[in-house]
Design an enzyme around this catalytic site. Structure first.
Site, short mmCIF file in Angstrom:
data_model
loop_
_atom_site.label_atom_id
_atom_site.label_comp_id
_atom_site.label_asym_id
_atom_site.label_seq_id
_atom_site.Cartn_x
_atom_site.Cartn_y
_atom_site.Cartn_z
CD GLU A 53 4.23 19.72 10.11
OE1 GLU A 53 4.84 19.89 11.25
OE2 GLU A 53 3.61 18.56 9.92
CG ASP A 112 1.61 6.81 8.35
OD1 ASP A 112 2.63 6.96 7.96
OD2 ASP A 112 0.72 7.25 9.54
CB SER A 120 4.49 7.12 11.24
OG SER A 120 4.72 8.11 10.29
CG HIS A 121 8.60 8.04 9.79
ND1 HIS A 121 7.56 9.00 10.27
CD2 HIS A 121 9.78 8.41 10.79
CE1 HIS A 121 8.06 9.53 11.16
NE2 HIS A 121 9.25 9.23 11.29
CE LYS A 174 3.08 13.84 8.31
NZ LYS A 174 2.81 14.21 9.74
CG ASP A 190 1.34 10.40 7.52
OD1 ASP A 190 2.38 9.89 7.24
OD2 ASP A 190 1.11 10.76 8.85
NE ARG A 191 7.00 12.04 8.33
CZ ARG A 191 8.01 12.26 9.10
NH1 ARG A 191 9.34 11.90 8.64
NH2 ARG A 191 8.15 12.61 10.52
CG ASP A 214 4.81 7.94 5.89
OD1 ASP A 214 3.83 8.19 5.30
OD2 ASP A 214 5.08 8.32 7.25
NE ARG A 269 4.56 7.03 15.78
CZ ARG A 269 4.98 7.93 15.04
NH1 ARG A 269 6.16 8.41 15.16
NH2 ARG A 269 4.10 8.81 14.25
C1 G6P Z 1 5.28 13.95 12.90
C2 G6P Z 1 4.18 14.77 12.70
C3 G6P Z 1 4.50 15.97 11.82
C4 G6P Z 1 5.85 16.59 12.39
C5 G6P Z 1 6.67 15.73 12.83
C6 G6P Z 1 7.94 16.38 13.64
O1 G6P Z 1 5.68 13.34 11.49
O2 G6P Z 1 3.10 14.16 12.19
O3 G6P Z 1 3.48 16.83 11.81
O4 G6P Z 1 6.15 17.77 11.64
O5 G6P Z 1 6.52 14.64 13.43
O6 G6P Z 1 8.93 15.65 14.12
P1 G6P Z 1 9.90 16.03 15.11
O7 G6P Z 1 10.92 14.62 15.26
O8 G6P Z 1 10.82 17.10 14.33
O9 G6P Z 1 9.33 16.56 16.19
ZN ZN Z 2 3.53 8.66 8.60
#
Ligand code: G6P
Ligand code: ZN
Length: 578
Positions: free
Chosen positions: A388, A303, A136-137, A401, A305-306, A301, A44
């Site tokens: 999560e 992509d 992702s987001h 996810k 997954d969230r 989000d 990224r």
């Molecule tokens: C990404 C992963 C998740 C994880 C998250 C944690 O979204 O796909 O599985 O829970 O990052 O992010 P952090 O910023 O708390 O390390």
């Molecule tokens: Zn995502």
């Protein structure tokens, strides 16, 4: 700039030619770029970095080099979240795939493919793997972020043994194998052949829809969504899930088209931050907190997954969401009708799921933060539902996810709960479902405080300070009114392959089950983000309806005192509260 395009021409002129699978392949000389470090979420970076001459091509070639001869004759999936540079990136990737001996690329129309859909497609079509173009987001556009990640043949994010190898290759990549083929028209579904190589442009929803229709009772959902006394809104946040929501919720399940908010993917997400939480999905929050609101609200989000699930003036904490889905899965979701094989949550996620696992008498696993830790458990048949606190929820139907899975799970729970309620009767709401759950299991109040962009040194000093306290702490020590049961730096041994992950978060667990956890984010892009997770359990019926912040105030105070967070970081308040 001008200099780099001149270099580009010079490189092309001197490229040697080879023949792969009946195609001319240019061997384009290149030089490594620094910092192409690959994590499990891939690479990224700023979009502008990716748009440098061979930046993306170098990483892709390094991936193929890392995978070696294994890729010859294989099929590769491809798609992304619709962000800026995705279509151009797809053309580069297709040429490299052909030049490195893949026999086929299956790419989503307009280069689109949600992350869970990519996982489903890889599994259904038994592809060798897939590339997902997404950050992702993170915001998108020329001044924001782009990303690329590789998922392996089970549809799971690339394991560390591969990501480490890719990074190694990026430091020495010297030649790009680029097939000499024209750009593909990605706007039309169909097959284009070049020699023995072919590109199939596919509907990015089809495989995913097929998988979801095997998980859920679409008939039940259809009749529930047809009720005049039920309404919903799905906020795609100008990101990839728009076409998925239209197809699945509207065309398949019969919801009105107006239920999809911001459903056209935009290259910069309309200038927004496509992260479904109470801060960034504020437009949806406003809709759901209005007096006249739909009964159900959800967002996903960039992509897909969230997810975030809302009722009328009601937020479902993600830690509760996975627990409630697990508790109701067997009764409401056909895919789980034989019962759950087991459940799992990440360590900072609240213990609500633990209580469901104990009640259902199924195996329970507590993993470090990160979706990758669930994959082994699922492959081994030990986990059916997992989640999560970071707005990720999923099942073992795929290996990512899955935002729309969470939405359809909740709709299934509501449909089931209301199957005997006549139209116009008192509908069981999202909030009713949550309250019924708390009445049965008790409530794990949970909140996360984020302190974004702290100076690295300050954040590390605070963590060191906490480590010293943990080293000296003994069971029975008092922290405010809380009595310590145990304190440690979370460590995980994968029960399937025995691999160890250490330093996964500092935790204080008290005798009443309350917890304080400190972690540094692994996904931030500038400085250090401190995450403080706070949890407190109650089974007292008179306290179930308290506001989470109110209920947690005493333990938050203890957390801030013990960590000296304010002293170390000069922060008087968090940047985001979940
Ligand atoms: C990404 C992963 C998740 C994880 C998250 C944690 O979204 O796909 O599985 O829970 O990052 O992010 P952090 O910023 O708390 O390390
Ligand atoms: Zn995502």
């Amino acid at each position: 700039g001008v200099g780099s395009s001149r270099r580009g021409k010079a490189a092309k002129a001197s490229a040697a030619m080879a023949t792969v699978a009946g195609l001319n392949v240019k061997q384009v000389p290149t030089k490594p770029y620094e910092g192409q470090k690959t994590g499990t979420s891939g690479l990224r970076k700023k979009t502008k970095d990716f748009m440098q001459e061979n930046y993306l091509a170098n990483w892709i070639q390094s991936l193929f080099n890392a995978l070696g001869d294994e890729v010859k004759g294989q099929s590769l999936g491809l798609g992304g979240d619709g962000r800026y540079f995705g279509k151009e990136a797809a053309q580069i990737i297709i040429k490299l795939a052909a030049g490195n001996g893949f026999k086929k690329v299956v790419v989503g129309q307009d280069a689109l493919m949600a992350t869970p859909a990519a996982s489903a497609m890889i599994r259904r079509r038994k592809l060798y793997g897939g590339l997902i173009m997404s950050a992702s987001h993170n915001p998108g556009g020329p001044d924001n972020d782009f990303g690329i990640k590789f998922n392996y043949s089970g549809g799971e994010p690339a394991p560390e043994r591969i990501t480490d190898k890719i990074f190694g290759e990026t430091t020495k990549v010297a030649t790009l194998n680029m097939a000499d083929i024209p750009d593909i028209d990605l706007s039309k579904v169909g097959v284009t052949k070049f020699g023995d190589f072919e590109v199939e442009v596919v509907d990015p929803v089809a495989d995913y829809l097929a998988t979801l229709s095997e998980v859920f009772d679409f008939g039940l959902l259809r009749s529930f969504l047809a009720r005049k006394d039920f309404s919903l809104v799905f906020d795609a946040m100008h990101a990839v899930t728009g076409p998925y929501a239209k197809r699945i919720l509207v065309e398949e399940l019969g919801a009105p088209a107006s239920c999809v908010k911001d459903g056209v993917p935009s290259p910069d997400f309309n200038g927004g931050h496509p992260d479904p939480n109470l801060t960034y999905a504020e437009e949806l929050v406003k809709i759901m907190w209005a007096e006249q609101a739909p009964a159900f609200g959800a967002a996903s989000d960039g992509d897909g997954d969230r997810n975030m699930i809302l009722g009328h003036k009601f937020f479902v904490n993600p830690s509760d969401s996975v627990a409630i889905i697990a508790a109701n899965a067997q009764a409401c979701i056909p895919y789980f009708k034989g019962g759950l094989k087991g459940v799992a949550r990440s360590m900072p996620t609240s213990g609500a799921l633990d209580r469901v696992a104990a009640d259902l008498q199924v195996p329970f696993f507590e993993t470090p933060t990160g979706w990758k830790f669930f994959g082994n458990l699922m492959d081994a048949g030990k986990c059916s539902v997992c989640g999560e606190e970071s707005f990720g929820t999923g099942g073992d139907h795929i290996r990512e996810k899955d935002g729309i899975f969470a939405v359809l799970s909740w709709l299934s729970i509501l449909a089931f709960a209301n199957k005997d309620v006549p139209e116009g009767g008192r509908l069981t709401t999202v909030q009713d479902v949550a309250i019924a759950h708390w009445k049965k299991y008790g409530r794990n109040f949970f909140s996360r405080y984020d302190y974004e962009e702290c100076a690295d040194a300050d954040a590390n000093k605070m963590m060191d300070h906490l480590r010293a306290i943990i080293a000296a702490a003994k069971p029975g020590d008092k922290f405010g009114d809380f009595v310590l049961a145990t304190a440690d730096d979370f460590e995980y041994t994968d029960p399937i392959d025995g691999s160890k992950a250490s330093k996964q978060g500092l935790r204080f667990i008290f005798t009443d089950g309350s917890r304080i956890i400190f972690r540094l984010s692994g996904t931030g892009s500038s400085g250090s983000t401190i995450r403080l997770y706070i949890e407190q359990y109650t089974a007292d019926p008179s306290k179930l309806m308290l506001d989470a912040q109110e209920a947690l105030a005493p333990i938050v105070k203890v957390a801030l005192e013990v960590s000296k967070l304010q002293e170390f970081t000069s922060r008087t308040s968090p940047t985001v509260i979940t």
